[in-house]
Design a protein around this motif. Structure first.
Motif, short mmCIF file in Angstrom:
data_model
loop_
_atom_site.label_atom_id
_atom_site.label_comp_id
_atom_site.label_asym_id
_atom_site.label_seq_id
_atom_site.Cartn_x
_atom_site.Cartn_y
_atom_site.Cartn_z
N LEU A 17 7.99 -12.47 25.62
CA LEU A 17 8.12 -11.45 24.58
C LEU A 17 8.50 -10.10 25.18
O LEU A 17 9.42 -9.43 24.68
N ALA A 18 7.83 -9.71 26.26
CA ALA A 18 8.15 -8.43 26.90
C ALA A 18 9.60 -8.41 27.40
O ALA A 18 10.31 -7.41 27.22
N LYS A 19 10.04 -9.51 27.99
CA LYS A 19 11.42 -9.59 28.47
C LYS A 19 12.42 -9.55 27.32
O LYS A 19 13.51 -8.99 27.45
N ARG A 20 12.05 -10.15 26.20
CA ARG A 20 12.93 -10.16 25.04
C ARG A 20 13.09 -8.75 24.45
O ARG A 20 14.14 -8.42 23.90
N LEU A 21 12.04 -7.93 24.56
CA LEU A 21 12.06 -6.63 23.91
C LEU A 21 12.50 -5.48 24.80
O LEU A 21 12.86 -4.42 24.30
N ILE A 22 12.47 -5.66 26.13
CA ILE A 22 12.74 -4.51 26.99
C ILE A 22 14.18 -4.00 26.82
O ILE A 22 14.39 -2.78 26.76
N GLY A 23 15.14 -4.88 26.69
CA GLY A 23 16.53 -4.43 26.47
C GLY A 23 16.68 -3.64 25.19
O GLY A 23 17.21 -2.52 25.21
N PRO A 24 16.21 -4.17 24.04
CA PRO A 24 16.28 -3.40 22.80
C PRO A 24 15.51 -2.08 22.87
O PRO A 24 15.95 -1.07 22.30
N LEU A 25 14.37 -2.05 23.57
CA LEU A 25 13.62 -0.81 23.71
C LEU A 25 14.45 0.24 24.46
O LEU A 25 14.49 1.41 24.06
N GLY A 71 16.93 5.00 24.35
CA GLY A 71 17.69 5.73 25.34
C GLY A 71 16.86 6.15 26.54
O GLY A 71 17.25 7.03 27.30
N GLU A 72 15.71 5.50 26.72
CA GLU A 72 14.77 5.84 27.79
C GLU A 72 14.69 4.72 28.82
O GLU A 72 15.07 3.59 28.56
N ALA A 73 14.16 5.07 29.99
CA ALA A 73 13.97 4.10 31.06
C ALA A 73 12.64 3.35 30.87
O ALA A 73 11.63 3.97 30.52
N PHE A 74 12.68 2.05 31.09
CA PHE A 74 11.48 1.21 31.02
C PHE A 74 11.42 0.33 32.26
O PHE A 74 12.46 -0.11 32.77
N CYS A 75 10.21 0.05 32.73
CA CYS A 75 10.04 -0.95 33.77
C CYS A 75 9.10 -2.03 33.23
O CYS A 75 8.29 -1.78 32.34
N LEU A 76 9.24 -3.24 33.77
CA LEU A 76 8.40 -4.37 33.38
C LEU A 76 7.51 -4.71 34.56
O LEU A 76 7.99 -5.00 35.66
N PRO A 102 13.67 -13.26 14.40
CA PRO A 102 14.21 -11.94 14.75
C PRO A 102 13.56 -10.79 13.98
O PRO A 102 13.39 -9.70 14.52
N ASP A 103 13.17 -11.03 12.73
CA ASP A 103 12.52 -9.96 11.95
C ASP A 103 11.16 -9.60 12.55
O ASP A 103 10.76 -8.43 12.50
N ASP A 104 10.44 -10.59 13.08
CA ASP A 104 9.15 -10.31 13.72
C ASP A 104 9.35 -9.43 14.95
O ASP A 104 8.62 -8.47 15.18
N ASP A 105 10.35 -9.79 15.77
CA ASP A 105 10.66 -8.97 16.95
C ASP A 105 11.06 -7.56 16.54
O ASP A 105 10.64 -6.58 17.16
N ALA A 106 11.87 -7.44 15.50
CA ALA A 106 12.34 -6.13 15.04
C ALA A 106 11.18 -5.27 14.57
O ALA A 106 11.12 -4.06 14.85
N ALA A 107 10.23 -5.88 13.85
CA ALA A 107 9.07 -5.12 13.37
C ALA A 107 8.22 -4.64 14.55
O ALA A 107 7.75 -3.49 14.57
N LEU A 108 8.03 -5.50 15.54
CA LEU A 108 7.26 -5.10 16.72
C LEU A 108 7.99 -4.00 17.49
O LEU A 108 7.39 -3.03 17.93
N LEU A 109 9.29 -4.14 17.61
CA LEU A 109 10.10 -3.14 18.29
C LEU A 109 9.92 -1.77 17.65
O LEU A 109 9.71 -0.76 18.33
N GLN A 110 9.97 -1.71 16.32
CA GLN A 110 9.81 -0.43 15.62
C GLN A 110 8.41 0.13 15.82
O GLN A 110 8.24 1.35 15.99
N ALA A 111 7.40 -0.73 15.87
CA ALA A 111 6.03 -0.27 16.12
C ALA A 111 5.91 0.33 17.52
O ALA A 111 5.24 1.34 17.72
N LEU A 112 6.59 -0.28 18.49
CA LEU A 112 6.53 0.22 19.87
C LEU A 112 7.32 1.49 20.06
O LEU A 112 7.01 2.29 20.95
N LEU A 113 8.34 1.70 19.25
CA LEU A 113 9.14 2.92 19.34
C LEU A 113 8.46 4.10 18.66
O LEU A 113 8.81 5.25 18.92
#
Length: 195
Positions: free
Chosen positions: A18-26, A31-36, A180-191
């Protein structure tokens, strides 16, 4: 505000995937740097060497010896690496079970985390029921899971599942069959910016 995001849950829940799936979209959307920082990647070879010396089994990641002598130092080191990245302005996605730290409330305690109010914290609990998690563990055939599988009845007693009402800052993610909608909802929560 730099972000510290935890992906927590039991073995086989799919935290790392899940983390690997979301790091690119994050990265793209913020527009920020992220590390895993995955606990198994950061400490895998080190822990194998230590457990070989202590128990003769380099793949032991769940015995009483591991839990007593190596678990907490691994988590402390993982948090230190996360804090170094945060100090450099790099957002950190930290992957590990962290069940003890959620149960105790430590992951919601800035003093325990060693961070200031300028860091946004999100804690994601990746849900997967026991039977599905066990099936995934068997299918992935990772030698580090051998002790867990051989002592499943003991391990399953430690499978803490946090109640949402008891941990209001916790984001629950059902990883049984995410779309994909579940991932998108989590992505928005993390942003979202949090304190």
């Amino acid at each position: 505000m730099t972000r510290l995001v935890f992906f927590c849950g039991h073995a086989g829940a799919g935290k790392t995937s899940l983390a690997k799936r979301l790091i690119g979209p994050l990265i793209r959307q913020s527009g920020e740097a992220f590390c895993l920082l995955d606990k198994d990647t950061v400490y895998g070879a080190y822990s194998a060497s230590v457990m070989q010396v202590l128990t003769g089994d380099p793949n032991d990641r769940d015995s009483p010896v591991y839990l007593q002598h190596l678990r907490d130092p691994e988590y402390a080191g993982l948090m230190e690496v996360a804090r170094e990245n945060l100090a450099l302005g790099v957002n950190a996605l930290v992957v590990g079970p962290f069940s003890r730290e959620i149960r105790s409330g430590a992951l919601f305690d800035r003093a325990w985390l060693g961070i200031g109010d300028d860091i946004g914290v999100h804690v994601v609990w990746v849900d997967l029921d026991e039977d599905d998690a066990r099936a995934r563990i068997v299918a992935r055939a990772n030698p580090n899971d051998a002790y867990k599988l051989a002592h499943w009845d003991d391990y399953r007693l430690r499978r803490f599942v946090p109640a949402a009402a008891s941990y209001p800052g916790l984001i629950r993610f059902d990883n049984t069959a995410p779309c994909p909608d579940d991932d998108a909802a989590l992505l928005q929560a993390l942003l979202a910016r949090t304190r």
